[in-house]
Design an enzyme around this catalytic site. Structure first.
Site, PDB file in Angstrom:
ATOM      1  CG  HIS A   1      20.828  87.371 114.123  1.00 47.48           C
ATOM      2  ND1 HIS A   1      21.343  88.628 113.907  1.00 47.48           N
ATOM      3  CD2 HIS A   1      19.592  87.573 114.664  1.00 47.48           C
ATOM      4  CE1 HIS A   1      20.455  89.542 114.280  1.00 47.48           C
ATOM      5  NE2 HIS A   1      19.388  88.939 114.747  1.00 47.48           N
TER       6      HIS A   1
ATOM      7  CE  LYS B   1      13.416  95.921 114.439  1.00 42.87           C
ATOM      8  NZ  LYS B   1      14.359  94.877 114.826  1.00 42.87           N
TER       9      LYS B   1
ATOM     10  NE  ARG C   1      17.474  89.048 121.688  1.00 43.96           N
ATOM     11  CZ  ARG C   1      17.355  90.297 121.306  1.00 43.96           C
ATOM     12  NH1 ARG C   1      18.425  91.011 121.086  1.00 43.96           N
ATOM     13  NH2 ARG C   1      16.171  90.838 121.136  1.00 43.96           N
TER      14      ARG C   1
ATOM     15  CB  SER D   1      20.955  94.526 114.983  1.00 45.54           C
ATOM     16  OG  SER D   1      20.915  93.160 114.672  1.00 45.54           O
TER      17      SER D   1
HETATM   18  N1  COA Z   1      21.202  87.394 118.816  1.00 45.40           N
HETATM   19  C1  COA Z   1      21.352  88.700 118.775  1.00 45.40           C
HETATM   20  N2  COA Z   1      20.379  89.561 118.508  1.00 45.40           N
HETATM   21  C2  COA Z   1      19.180  89.048 118.280  1.00 45.40           C
HETATM   22  C3  COA Z   1      18.930  87.675 118.298  1.00 45.40           C
HETATM   23  C4  COA Z   1      20.017  86.833 118.591  1.00 45.40           C
HETATM   24  N3  COA Z   1      19.886  85.533 118.648  1.00 45.40           N
HETATM   25  N4  COA Z   1      17.627  87.459 118.035  1.00 45.40           N
HETATM   26  C5  COA Z   1      17.084  88.654 117.867  1.00 45.40           C
HETATM   27  N5  COA Z   1      18.012  89.610 118.003  1.00 45.40           N
HETATM   28  C6  COA Z   1      17.796  91.060 117.953  1.00 45.40           C
HETATM   29  C7  COA Z   1      18.017  91.667 116.635  1.00 45.40           C
HETATM   30  O1  COA Z   1      19.348  92.057 116.487  1.00 45.40           O
HETATM   31  C8  COA Z   1      17.075  92.841 116.685  1.00 45.40           C
HETATM   32  O2  COA Z   1      17.678  93.900 117.411  1.00 45.40           O
HETATM   33  P1  COA Z   1      17.300  95.422 117.115  1.00 45.40           P
HETATM   34  O3  COA Z   1      15.837  95.556 117.399  1.00 45.40           O
HETATM   35  O4  COA Z   1      18.187  96.141 118.052  1.00 45.40           O
HETATM   36  O5  COA Z   1      17.614  95.674 115.682  1.00 45.40           O
HETATM   37  C9  COA Z   1      15.903  92.320 117.473  1.00 45.40           C
HETATM   38  O6  COA Z   1      16.429  91.282 118.265  1.00 45.40           O
HETATM   39  C10 COA Z   1      14.810  91.709 116.673  1.00 45.40           C
HETATM   40  O7  COA Z   1      15.231  91.590 115.336  1.00 45.40           O
HETATM   41  P2  COA Z   1      14.989  90.376 114.381  1.00 45.40           P
HETATM   42  O8  COA Z   1      15.226  89.083 115.085  1.00 45.40           O
HETATM   43  O9  COA Z   1      15.732  90.634 113.134  1.00 45.40           O
HETATM   44  O10 COA Z   1      13.470  90.392 114.132  1.00 45.40           O
HETATM   45  P3  COA Z   1      12.543  91.577 113.861  1.00 45.40           P
HETATM   46  O11 COA Z   1      11.690  91.635 115.062  1.00 45.40           O
HETATM   47  O12 COA Z   1      13.205  92.812 113.436  1.00 45.40           O
HETATM   48  O13 COA Z   1      11.795  91.000 112.589  1.00 45.40           O
HETATM   49  C11 COA Z   1      10.074  89.877 111.392  1.00 45.40           C
HETATM   50  C12 COA Z   1      10.560  90.453 112.695  1.00 45.40           C
HETATM   51  C13 COA Z   1      10.984  90.030 110.224  1.00 45.40           C
HETATM   52  C14 COA Z   1       9.896  88.411 111.631  1.00 45.40           C
HETATM   53  C15 COA Z   1       8.760  90.604 111.147  1.00 45.40           C
HETATM   54  O14 COA Z   1       9.008  91.994 111.021  1.00 45.40           O
HETATM   55  C16 COA Z   1       8.072  90.101 109.924  1.00 45.40           C
HETATM   56  O15 COA Z   1       7.604  88.989 109.920  1.00 45.40           O
HETATM   57  N6  COA Z   1       8.006  90.931 108.850  1.00 45.40           N
HETATM   58  C17 COA Z   1       7.312  90.581 107.638  1.00 45.40           C
HETATM   59  C18 COA Z   1       5.917  91.209 107.604  1.00 45.40           C
HETATM   60  C19 COA Z   1       4.954  90.416 108.447  1.00 45.40           C
HETATM   61  O16 COA Z   1       4.620  89.278 108.190  1.00 45.40           O
HETATM   62  N7  COA Z   1       4.457  91.084 109.494  1.00 45.40           N
HETATM   63  C20 COA Z   1       3.524  90.480 110.419  1.00 45.40           C
HETATM   64  C21 COA Z   1       4.241  89.807 111.544  1.00 45.40           C
HETATM   65  S1  COA Z   1       3.095  89.269 112.776  1.00 45.40           S
END
Ligand code: COA
Length: 164
Positions: free
Chosen positions: A18, A42, A91, A129
């Site tokens: 990240h 989550k 990724r 993560s």
């Molecule tokens: N390096 C390492 N890991 C990475 C990464 C990177 N560069 N980019 C993403 N990841 C991993 C994360 O660790 C995570 O792994 P996990 O699933 O094992 O925990 C996964 O990829 C995705 O996590 P993250 O990037 O934190 O995003 P998310 O998909 O959990 O979050 C939000 C998405 C927060 C953007 C979305 O839930 C959101 O917008 N929430 C608000 C409510 C909303 O508007 N909802 C409608 C959305 S359309």
């Protein structure tokens, strides 16, 4: 006018992958707001405050970055802070479908917000993560993939669970 980008995520917890994306975003935008989402669907290991605190500590040395958290829709928060773009890390090909779905849905809700995908360095391509949490829980060492504060926090969580 200063260009602000929003880098949203669950960050449960933040990893060096990240941070790599965040640094790349600061090379393109004037300011980047890393925002920890409250509503992610989550079941997180760290509370919102813990995730935000770890993000703040882990990014303290990076200039032009602010850490925040937000409830509700990410597009509403993007509008509130005046972000011109939303940053997401891409990724592997397997990320693409999920990320495209989120990007298109966000665009549907608010056509004014564009998503920009950045690719992390090769060594972070297979990082997530969930994998980090599992490996630390099982006694593995992952120092090159997580900030020191995250390593300590994960070990503390593991010890607390073991003592229950
Ligand atoms: N390096 C390492 N890991 C990475 C990464 C990177 N560069 N980019 C993403 N990841 C991993 C994360 O660790 C995570 O792994 P996990 O699933 O094992 O925990 C996964 O990829 C995705 O996590 P993250 O990037 O934190 O995003 P998310 O998909 O959990 O979050 C939000 C998405 C927060 C953007 C979305 O839930 C959101 O917008 N929430 C608000 C409510 C909303 O508007 N909802 C409608 C959305 S359309």
């Amino acid at each position: 006018m200063k260009k602000i980008a929003l880098y949203p995520g669950t960050f449960d917890p933040i990893t060096n992958g990240h941070i790599d994306i965040l640094k790349k975003a600061t090379e393109i935008f004037d300011h980047v707001v890393l925002a920890v989402a409250e509503d992610t669907g989550k079941n997180t290991q760290f509370s919102l405050d813990e995730r935000k605190k770890l993000c703040t500590e882990a990014t303290a040395q990076i200039e032009r970055v602010k850490v925040d958290s937000f409830p509700g829709l990410v597009v509403d928060y993007a509008k509130k802070i005046g972000a011109v773009a939303m940053i997401r890390g891409l990724r592997a090909v397997s990320d693409f479908e999920y990320e495209l779905q989120i990007a298109l849905m966000n665009k549907q809700i608010d056509s004014g917000i564009n998503t920009i995908f950045l690719v992390p360095d090769y060594k972070y391509l297979y990082l997530s993560s969930s994998l980090i949490k599992q490996i630390i829980r099982l006694g593995g060492v992952l120092d090159e993939f997580i900030p020191p504060c995250v390593g300590q926090a994960l070990k503390a969580k593991t010890n607390n669970t073991d003592n229950c």
